[in-house]
Design an enzyme around this catalytic site. Structure first.
Site, PDB file in Angstrom:
ATOM      1  N   SER A 132       0.822  -1.220   0.000  1.00  0.00           N
ATOM      2  CA  SER A 132       0.000   0.000   0.000  1.00  0.00           C
ATOM      3  C   SER A 132       0.855   1.269   0.000  1.00  0.00           C
ATOM      4  O   SER A 132       1.970   1.287   0.530  1.00  0.00           O
ATOM      5  CB  SER A 132      -0.919   0.019   1.229  1.00  0.00           C
ATOM      6  OG  SER A 132      -1.673  -1.156   1.300  1.00  0.00           O
ATOM      7  N   GLY A 137      -4.513   1.831  -2.262  1.00  0.00           N
ATOM      8  CA  GLY A 137      -4.907   0.818  -1.270  1.00  0.00           C
ATOM      9  C   GLY A 137      -5.526  -0.377  -1.970  1.00  0.00           C
ATOM     10  O   GLY A 137      -4.865  -1.356  -2.287  1.00  0.00           O
ATOM     11  N   TRP A 162       0.806   2.176   5.912  1.00  0.00           N
ATOM     12  CA  TRP A 162      -0.024   1.163   6.561  1.00  0.00           C
ATOM     13  C   TRP A 162       0.672  -0.191   6.583  1.00  0.00           C
ATOM     14  O   TRP A 162       0.016  -1.237   6.466  1.00  0.00           O
ATOM     15  CB  TRP A 162      -1.406   1.028   5.885  1.00  0.00           C
ATOM     16  CG  TRP A 162      -2.359   2.007   6.445  1.00  0.00           C
ATOM     17  CD1 TRP A 162      -2.818   3.135   5.831  1.00  0.00           C
ATOM     18  CD2 TRP A 162      -2.947   1.992   7.757  1.00  0.00           C
ATOM     19  NE1 TRP A 162      -3.647   3.821   6.694  1.00  0.00           N
ATOM     20  CE2 TRP A 162      -3.740   3.139   7.869  1.00  0.00           C
ATOM     21  CE3 TRP A 162      -2.855   1.123   8.852  1.00  0.00           C
ATOM     22  CZ2 TRP A 162      -4.451   3.441   9.023  1.00  0.00           C
ATOM     23  CZ3 TRP A 162      -3.573   1.419  10.009  1.00  0.00           C
ATOM     24  CH2 TRP A 162      -4.364   2.568  10.073  1.00  0.00           C
ATOM     25  N   ILE A 342     -24.732  -8.021  25.131  1.00  0.00           N
ATOM     26  CA  ILE A 342     -25.100  -8.955  26.205  1.00  0.00           C
ATOM     27  C   ILE A 342     -24.400  -8.559  27.516  1.00  0.00           C
ATOM     28  O   ILE A 342     -24.966  -8.677  28.601  1.00  0.00           O
ATOM     29  CB  ILE A 342     -24.760 -10.408  25.785  1.00  0.00           C
ATOM     30  CG1 ILE A 342     -25.754 -10.867  24.706  1.00  0.00           C
ATOM     31  CG2 ILE A 342     -24.774 -11.367  26.974  1.00  0.00           C
ATOM     32  CD1 ILE A 342     -25.407 -12.171  24.027  1.00  0.00           C
ATOM     33  N   GLU A 368      -6.283  -6.640   3.382  1.00  0.00           N
ATOM     34  CA  GLU A 368      -6.244  -7.752   2.399  1.00  0.00           C
ATOM     35  C   GLU A 368      -7.508  -7.792   1.545  1.00  0.00           C
ATOM     36  O   GLU A 368      -8.027  -8.861   1.224  1.00  0.00           O
ATOM     37  CB  GLU A 368      -5.952  -9.085   3.096  1.00  0.00           C
ATOM     38  CG  GLU A 368      -4.502  -9.127   3.546  1.00  0.00           C
ATOM     39  CD  GLU A 368      -4.115 -10.393   4.269  1.00  0.00           C
ATOM     40  OE1 GLU A 368      -4.462 -11.475   3.787  1.00  0.00           O
ATOM     41  OE2 GLU A 368      -3.441 -10.273   5.308  1.00  0.00           O
ATOM     42  N   GLY A 369      -7.977  -6.612   1.169  1.00  0.00           N
ATOM     43  CA  GLY A 369      -9.170  -6.498   0.328  1.00  0.00           C
ATOM     44  C   GLY A 369     -10.395  -6.233   1.183  1.00  0.00           C
ATOM     45  O   GLY A 369     -10.791  -7.079   1.983  1.00  0.00           O
ATOM     46  N   THR A 370     -10.986  -5.049   0.998  1.00  0.00           N
ATOM     47  CA  THR A 370     -12.175  -4.694   1.790  1.00  0.00           C
ATOM     48  C   THR A 370     -13.345  -5.632   1.436  1.00  0.00           C
ATOM     49  O   THR A 370     -13.288  -6.354   0.435  1.00  0.00           O
ATOM     50  CB  THR A 370     -12.618  -3.246   1.470  1.00  0.00           C
ATOM     51  OG1 THR A 370     -12.958  -3.194   0.074  1.00  0.00           O
ATOM     52  CG2 THR A 370     -11.513  -2.234   1.754  1.00  0.00           C
TER      53      THR A 370
END
Ligand SMILES: Cc1cc2nc3c(=O)[nH]c(=O)nc-3n(C[C@H](O)[C@H](O)[C@H](O)COP(=O)(O)OP(=O)(O)OC[C@H]3O[C@@H](n4cnc5c(N)ncnc54)[C@H](O)[C@@H]3O)c2cc1C
Length: 388
Positions: A132, A137, A162, A342, A368-370
Site C-alpha cells: 500500500s 490501497g 499502513w 449482552i 487484504e481487500g475490503t
C-alpha cells in the site's frame, strides 16, 4: 482451553494431523496465557519482536512452507483461528511473518530460499509486506513507488504506508514499478533489507487496536538486482496470488475473535443476575447466541472448504477464499457487537475482553481487500463461471 468446533474438524476436509494441531494449539493457549497476561501491556513493537521470535523457536511457521515444503493452508487457518482467540497480537505476529515469507517460499530463487528462509521461519529475521501507498490501497495495480534499473542494481524511490511490522522489520517485501507502462504489468517485487541506505521508517501509525504499523520511505534506496523475487513484471501477479490465498486466513482469524466473544458472552449471560433471573434466561439473549453459533458454524465450514481446495490445488479456490473472508469477517463483526450488548455497560469498559475484541475486529473487513472488493471478486466469478 477449548477453542475449536470439533464437529467441523472431524469432517473429511481435515486430516488427523490437523486435529492433532488443533489440540496442540489448545494446550499451547493454556501455557501461554499467564505469560501474555504479564507482558501484554508492553508496546506492540516489543510484543511483536518477542512473539515472532517465540513462534519461530516453537516451530509454528513450519505451516507456511519452507525452502522445499509447500504451505498447508488448513494448518495456517487453524493457527490463525486459535491465535486470534488467545490474543490479537499473537495472530498479528504470526500472520505478518507468514505473509512476508510467502513470496520467497513460492517465487524465490533456490539461493534466496536457501539463504533467507531459515532465519525468517525461525523468527530471527522479522518481515513485512509493503504494497500500500498513500494514494494506493484497494487498487494495487496503481502502485507508483519507482524501481529504476542502474547496472546490477535497482534504485527505489517512493513511500509505502499502513505497513504492518514496518517499525520492527529486518526486511520488507516491496512492490515497485520497474517499467514505464502503467497498470499491473509494470510491477516487480523486491526483498529489501531494513538497513539498506535510503530506506527508513518515517512514521508509526496508532490505530484503534494497538499493533505495529508504519510508513516506509525509499529515497534512492539501492537494492541489488539479485534481490528481485520472481521475474520483472511478475510483481502484481505474485502479490495478487498471496492476497488471494491469505484471504481465507483472515476469515479464520475473525472466527477466532468471534469465538472468544461468544464464549465470554455466554459465560457472562449465565452468571449475570437480573431481577427476573439471569441474562441467559431471556429469550432475546438466547436468540442472539443462537445466531452467533449458526454464523460461527457457517464461517468455519466456508474456511474449511477454501483451505481444503487450495491444499488440493483445486482451480478456482480464489472465489471461496473471498467468500470465506467476506462471510467470516462480516459475521464476526456482528457476533462481537452482540457480545458487547449482552455484557451491557460492562462490555464497554476499557481493556475488558468484549471492548478489546470490538476494537480489534474492525480492521479485518478492510485489510487484504475490503468487503466491497471481496464482493467484486465473487461477482467476477459469476460472470466467468468457468474460472470458479
Ligand atoms: C489493520 C491494517 C493492516 C494493514 N497492513 C498492511 C500491510 O501490512 N501491508 C500493506 O501493504 N497494506 C496494509 N494495509 C493497507 C490495506 O491493504 C488497505 O487499507 C486496503 O487495501 C484498503 O485500501 P484503502 O485503505 O486505501 O482504502 P481505499 O482503497 O481508498 O477504499 C476506500 C473505500 O472505497 C471502497 N472501494 C475502493 N475501490 C472500490 C471499488 N472498485 N468498488 C467499490 N468500492 C471500492 C473500499 O471498499 C473502501 O470502502 C493494512 C490496513 C489495515 C487497516
Amino acid at each position: 482451553m477449548k477453542i475449536f468446533d470439533t464437529s467441523v474438524l472431524r469432517l473429511p476436509l481435515y486430516e488427523e494431523r490437523h486435529r492433532q494441531l488443533a489440540r496442540r494449539i489448545e494446550s499451547w493457549a493454556d501455557e501461554i496465557s499467564p505469560e501474555l497476561g504479564e507482558i501484554e501491556r508492553r508496546p506492540p513493537a516489543e510484543m511483536g519482536r518477542h512473539l515472532t521470535a517465540l513462534f519461530g523457536r516453537n516451530g509454528w511457521y513450519a505451516a507456511v512452507g519452507g525452502a522445499d515444503a509447500a504451505p498447508d493452508f488448513r494448518s495456517i487457518c487453524l493457527i490463525r483461528e486459535g491465535f486470534a482467540f488467545v490474543h490479537d497480537l499473537c495472530d498479528f505476529a504470526f500472520s505478518i511473518q507468514a505473509l512476508a515469507a510467502t513470496p520467497l517460499i513460492r517465487y524465490g530463487s533456490a539461493e534466496q530460499r536457501a539463504t533467507l528462509l531459515p532465519d525468517i521461519l525461525a523468527g530471527r529475521s522479522i518481515g513485512c509486506l509493503a504494497l500500500s501507498e498513500p494514494d494506493v490501497g484497494s487498487d494495487i495495480a496503481s502502485v507508483s513507488l519507482r524501481a529504476e534499473r542502474r547496472g546490477e542494481s535497482y534504485v527505489l524511490t517512493g513511500t509505502k504506508t499502513w505497513i504492518s511490522n514496518a517499525d520492527i522489520a529486518d526486511f520488507a517485501i516491496v512492490l515497485a514499478r520497474t517499467a514505464d507502462q502503467s497498470g499491473p504489468l509494470g510491477l516487480s517485487l523486491f526483498f529489501v533489507r531494513a538497513q539498506s541506505s535510503g530506506m527508513r521508517v518515517v512514521e508509526t501509525i496508532e490505530a484503534m487496536a494497538p499493533r505495529s504499523f508504519g510508513s516506509l520511505s525509499f529515497d534512492e534506496c539501492i537494492v541489488p538486482a539479485a534481490q528481485m523475487i520472481g521475474k520483472p513484471g511478475l510483481g502484481f501477479q505474485i502479490a495478487g496470488e498471496i492476497l488471494e490465498q491469505y484471504r481465507m486466513t483472515v476469515g479464520a482469524a475473525a472466527t477466532g475473535f468471534a469465538r472468544r466473544a461468544r464464549s465470554a458472552a455466554l459465560k457472562w449471560a449465565r452468571s449475570r443476575r437480573l431481577s427476573t433471573g439471569t441474562v441467559w434466561d431471556m429469550q432475546l439473549t438466547k436468540s442472539k447466541l443462537a445466531d452467533s453459533e449458526a454464523a460461527l458454524t457457517a464461517s468455519a465450514l466456508l474456511i474449511a472448504q477454501a483451505a481444503w481446495e487450495i491444499d488440493q490445488q483445486i482451480r478456482g479456490y480464489g472465489k471461496h477464499s473471498s467468500i470465506a473472508k467476506l462471510v467470516a469477517t462480516e459475521h464476526a463483526q456482528r457476533i462481537i457487537d452482540d457480545a458487547v450488548q449482552i455484557f451491557g455497560a460492562a462490555g464497554i469498559v476499557k481493556d475488558t475482553v468484549p471492548e478489546r475484541l470490538y476494537r480489534q475486529i474492525r480492521s479485518l473487513r478492510i485489510y487484504e481487500g475490503t468487503s466491497e472488493i471481496q464482493r467484486l471478486i465473487i461477482a467476477s466469478h459469476l460472470q466467468h463461471p468457468d474460472i470458479g
